[in-house]
Design an enzyme around this catalytic site. Structure first.
Site, PDB file in Angstrom:
ATOM      1  N   SER A 169      74.158  27.293 -46.865  1.00 53.66           N
ATOM      2  CA  SER A 169      73.968  25.918 -47.325  1.00 53.66           C
ATOM      3  C   SER A 169      74.585  25.759 -48.704  1.00 53.66           C
ATOM      4  CB  SER A 169      72.482  25.561 -47.380  1.00 53.66           C
ATOM      5  OG  SER A 169      72.302  24.298 -48.006  1.00 53.66           O
ATOM      6  N   SER A 170      75.416  24.742 -48.867  1.00 57.49           N
ATOM      7  CA  SER A 170      76.003  24.488 -50.183  1.00 57.49           C
ATOM      8  C   SER A 170      74.942  24.056 -51.191  1.00 57.49           C
ATOM      9  CB  SER A 170      77.088  23.418 -50.080  1.00 57.49           C
ATOM     10  OG  SER A 170      76.544  22.168 -49.676  1.00 57.49           O
ATOM     11  N   GLN A 171      73.776  23.590 -50.699  1.00 60.00           N
ATOM     12  CA  GLN A 171      72.708  23.174 -51.611  1.00 60.00           C
ATOM     13  C   GLN A 171      72.164  24.348 -52.419  1.00 60.00           C
ATOM     14  OE1 GLN A 171      69.596  20.855 -49.802  1.00 60.00           O
ATOM     15  NE2 GLN A 171      71.009  19.359 -48.961  1.00 60.00           N
ATOM     16  N   ASP A 326      80.195  15.030 -42.158  1.00 62.65           N
ATOM     17  CA  ASP A 326      79.348  13.868 -41.902  1.00 62.65           C
ATOM     18  C   ASP A 326      80.138  12.692 -41.326  1.00 62.65           C
ATOM     19  OD1 ASP A 326      77.206  15.277 -42.805  1.00 62.65           O
ATOM     20  OD2 ASP A 326      77.137  14.348 -44.779  1.00 62.65           O
TER      21      ASP A 326
END
Length: 343
Positions: A169-171, A326
């Site tokens: 996850s880039s988060q 997205d």
């Protein structure tokens, strides 16, 4: 309501004011809270994620006042949250939970972070492991590798290089980047494996720069946070419109003749999903841009149909949309109107 009836339309045209980007909204709130000075935030997205971030920051002692529906004033805490104990309920807001974990791990307090049952099913182990590499004290209150979490005071004095996987996850990387300036010493992050969702890391880096912190990087494999750096309020900041949401209306302008204008993004947007407009342009859609809006329409204002009336048609394409995932599904619908040229 048992069903939603969508009658056919013959044309799509008009003006759309985009809601603020969720990713930019919560990043901006946290950076403003950690900064030195007062920040006026305009056009903030009102959503569950931002409400949970606002409530959490208030619980941590950050002064926040609201002016109008989407405008807020945040009194920065200069890197030190006033409240050293807090119980934070964050719903299912990943854009609030993950960066707060990193920031609070470096804040020298005791904090419990939890959410709805779905949040407790979302893995966070890679971020916790990365923070433990520099001495953070984070404990799982339920299943190993998942929220809820208990963060306790710790000596964050190790100079180890922080290693984190890039394919999860880039988060997680965003959370580390935003929190590490609180250390006050040089910190180095090494990304293990291929970094996914690079445009979201670009958003993080550009927003940090607006608050006075510039990160150096070597490709997408190594990031260095300089020593003795801190966040400084830019005074006033506007949240861009959500570029992912814009894709639906730009596609409508292309297929319905147009012109459809989306306001809130433009030539200087920091979001990767603005590349959707360029993708439309490359397959034959008429795209016009300014600093704060993008327009889409079919050439000559004609509606596009699979039968390609008057010889009008979109070009078929074969593209990798990993950089704007997205918006990929929106372009898949547009692809139904593309024609393959055969010799």
């Amino acid at each position: 309501m048992q069903f939603l009836d969508l009658p056919p339309v013959t044309r799509a045209q008009g003006l759309v004011n985009l809601p603020g980007s969720k990713s930019i909204s919560n990043r901006t709130l946290l950076l403003a809270a950690l900064g030195d000075g007062v920040t006026e935030i305009h056009d903030l997205l009102r959503s569950d994620d931002t409400e949970h971030m606002l409530n959490a920051l208030r619980a941590l002692g950050v002064g926040i006042t609201q002016s109008g529906e989407t405008n807020f004033q945040v009194i920065g805490a200069n890197g030190k949250f006033p409240n050293k104990e807090a119980d934070l309920f964050l719903g299912n807001a990943g854009t609030a939970f993950r960066p707060l974990v990193a920031a609070l791990a470096l804040s020298g307090g005791t904090y419990k972070l939890h959410g709805v049952s779905r949040m407790h099913e979302r893995p966070i182990g890679d971020l916790v492991d990365a923070l433990r590499q520099i001495g953070a004290e984070i404990n799982y209150l339920g299943n190993e590798g998942f929220p809820p979490l208990l963060i306790e005071p710790a000596r964050i004095d190790r100079s180890d290089k922080i290693r984190i996987r890039g394919d999860v996850s880039s988060q997680f990387l965003t959370a580390l980047l935003m929190a590490l300036p609180l250390r006050g010493v040089e910190s180095e992050i090494e990304v293990v494996g291929e970094l996914i969702s690079k445009p979201y890391i670009e958003i993080t880096l550009k927003l940090m720069a607006k608050f006075g912190v510039n990160i150096s990087r070597e490709g997408w494999e190594k990031f260095t946070v300089p020593a003795e750096t801190r966040y400084i309020s830019p005074g006033k900041i506007f949240v861009e419109g959500d570029a992912s949401s814009a894709s639906y209306f730009l596609a409508a302008g292309a297929l319905g003749g147009g012109v459809v204008r989306v306001q809130g993004i433009g030539t200087h947007s920091i979001q990767g999903d603005v590349a959707f407009a360029d993708a439309l342009g490359e397959i034959g859609v008429k795209i016009t841009k300014s600093e704060n809006w993008i327009e889409a329409s079919a050439p000559n204002g004609l509606q596009l149909k699979a039968s390609a009336p008057n010889g009008l048609q979109l070009k078929a394409f074969d593209r990798d949309f990993n950089h704007i995932p997205d918006a990929a599904m929106t372009l898949a619908v547009v692809a139904l109107f593309a024609m393959v040229h055969r010799a």
